[in-house]
Scaffold this active site. Structure first.
Site, PDB file in Angstrom:
ATOM      1  N   ASP A  86     -29.939  12.067  38.563  1.00  0.00           N
ATOM      2  CA  ASP A  86     -29.254  11.082  39.402  1.00  0.00           C
ATOM      3  C   ASP A  86     -28.463  11.732  40.521  1.00  0.00           C
ATOM      4  O   ASP A  86     -28.143  12.925  40.493  1.00  0.00           O
ATOM      5  CB  ASP A  86     -28.327  10.204  38.563  1.00  0.00           C
ATOM      6  CG  ASP A  86     -27.207  10.986  37.894  1.00  0.00           C
ATOM      7  OD1 ASP A  86     -27.498  12.063  37.334  1.00  0.00           O
ATOM      8  OD2 ASP A  86     -26.044  10.531  37.924  1.00  0.00           O
ATOM      9  N   GLU A 148     -25.397  11.536  35.134  1.00  0.00           N
ATOM     10  CA  GLU A 148     -24.411  12.615  35.104  1.00  0.00           C
ATOM     11  C   GLU A 148     -23.249  12.299  36.014  1.00  0.00           C
ATOM     12  O   GLU A 148     -22.094  12.625  35.702  1.00  0.00           O
ATOM     13  CB  GLU A 148     -25.064  13.932  35.523  1.00  0.00           C
ATOM     14  CG  GLU A 148     -24.187  15.170  35.330  1.00  0.00           C
ATOM     15  CD  GLU A 148     -23.234  15.462  36.480  1.00  0.00           C
ATOM     16  OE1 GLU A 148     -22.323  16.291  36.302  1.00  0.00           O
ATOM     17  OE2 GLU A 148     -23.394  14.853  37.577  1.00  0.00           O
TER      18      GLU A 148
END
Length: 389
Positions: A86, A148
């Site tokens: 991400d 994350e």
């Protein structure tokens, strides 16, 4: 093990650019996960996707694959390499371009080198190790996490109990290659909600109790910013009031405390809550406070195996290792909190989370060399009986 060839370096840059073009802000990693899965399966690897997606609010789960090592080593003699899929939210489409020896976004927005540079490197390491040139000197497990950038949610949802690896590496610190993060902070989140009394601001202000004024009094009394080399505090958001002619009845404030020293983090959190309470009392407001320890910090022994292996790998590639502490968190925090030895290595990204984000081709290719060397050095260390797990 030889360094990356020119063909491998060229393919690394192509893989990196392809990954950057795939939009994958936190919670929307599906397209990126599918692309990575296709690459890994094309190498003949079995890919597992866990159930983290629905648990953390993403349309994809964490991806995991295993590359077997030599039969002469025990089944648990592997190392983990991890990167997150991400990015922070996008403000513009990503069109990676190579300018002045480095990659940047042609548009006014992030590039996504945080952390797609590491994703690309790990994919190319996996491609080399599955190329049919023989088993690597040590098994390698690869993990690509989701969310994350939202408090490490994907890593916290991953079950480290299924790993064969003795220790692992994430490549997720936007500083020059060579830096090894040996200390990272505990993070406390503070949410304070102040409840006052609404009144007409022009007719009956005396009857009101301003929640915003109480919040301002509390914040003005706090120590904010850099407190010491290991500690920071911040007030990040304030929301309150309904109109300019109404004394604000409610105000919601969010803040954080970070410190490598866990006790220091707790003490400063308590101090900030006390300031909210004192200000609420002075302003005749009610106060509700929610505290959450979102991330557990760590310190790693300088001679821990995962650190010394990284040092040897860096030196073999011409980088001088440096131990640093950071105010940022990474998936390594989540893994270490779960009992798995993991260290975060600098990846050479510049100005991550900013529209001017950049990574030089030298840094990208240098990280590939380091990752390849990690496999070699880990194989030597584990063959000699060293190992964190």
């Amino acid at each position: 093990m030889r360094r990356a060839t020119e063909a491998e370096r060229e393919r690394l840059n192509e893989t990196f650019a392809a990954l950057c073009r795939i939009e994958s802000p936190s919670g929307h990693e599906r397209a990126c996960a599918d692309w990575i899965t296709g690459e890994l399966r094309g190498m003949g690897l079995e890919v597992e996707e866990d159930d983290a997606g629905p648990r953390v609010g993403s349309d994809a789960g964490n991806l995991f694959a295993r590359i077997a090592g030599p039969t002469t080593l025990a089944g648990s003699d592997s190392i983990l390499m991890c990167a997150h899929m991400d990015t922070v939210p996008l403000t513009a489409p990503v069109e990676p371009v190579r300018v002045d020896g480095g990659w940047t976004n042609a548009n006014d927005g992030i590039l996504g080198a945080d952390n797609k540079s590491a994703v690309a490197v790990i994919l190319e390491v996996a491609r080399r190790l599955t190329s049919g040139a023989g088993a690597p000197p040590v098994g390698v497990e690869v993990l690509f996490t989701v969310c994350e950038e939202i408090s490490l949610l994907g890593a916290f949802a991953f079950d480290v109990g299924g790993l064969h690896s003795r220790f692992g590496y994430v490549f997720d610190h936007a500083t020059p290659i060579g830096e090894i993060v040996t200390a990272a902070p505990t993070l406390h989140r503070i949410v304070a909600e102040l409840h006052g009394r609404a009144a007409h601001a022009g007719v009956r202000p005396e009857a009101g109790r301003s929640a915003i004024a109480a919040a301002a009094r509390a914040i003005a009394a706090m120590q904010l910013g850099r407190i010491d080399p290991e500690t920071t505090t911040n007030i990040g958001t304030i929301h309150g009031g309904t109109a300019i002619n109404v004394v604000a009845e409610r105000c919601r404030i969010e803040g954080e405390v970070r410190s490598v020293d866990r006790d220091r983090a707790e003490a400063l959190t308590t101090e900030m809550v006390d300031h909210f309470q004192n200000a609420a009392d002075a302003g005749e407001c009610d106060l509700d406070v929610t505290l959450e320890r979102m991330i557990e910090g760590y310190r790693i022994r300088p001679r821990a195996t995962e650190v010394t292996v990284a040092e040897e790998a860096l030196r073999s590639c011409g980088y001088e290792p440096t131990h640093i502490l950071t105010g940022g968190a990474s998936d390594a925090n989540a893994f270490r909190a779960a009992g798995f030895a993991c260290v975060n290595l600098a990846d050479g990204t510049e100005r991550n989370h900013e529209p001017t984000e950049r990574i030089s081709a030298d840094a990208l290719e240098g990280m590939l060399d380091v990752a390849i060397a990690l496999v070699e050095e880990a194989g030597t260390a584990l063959a000699n009986g060293d190992g964190a797990r």
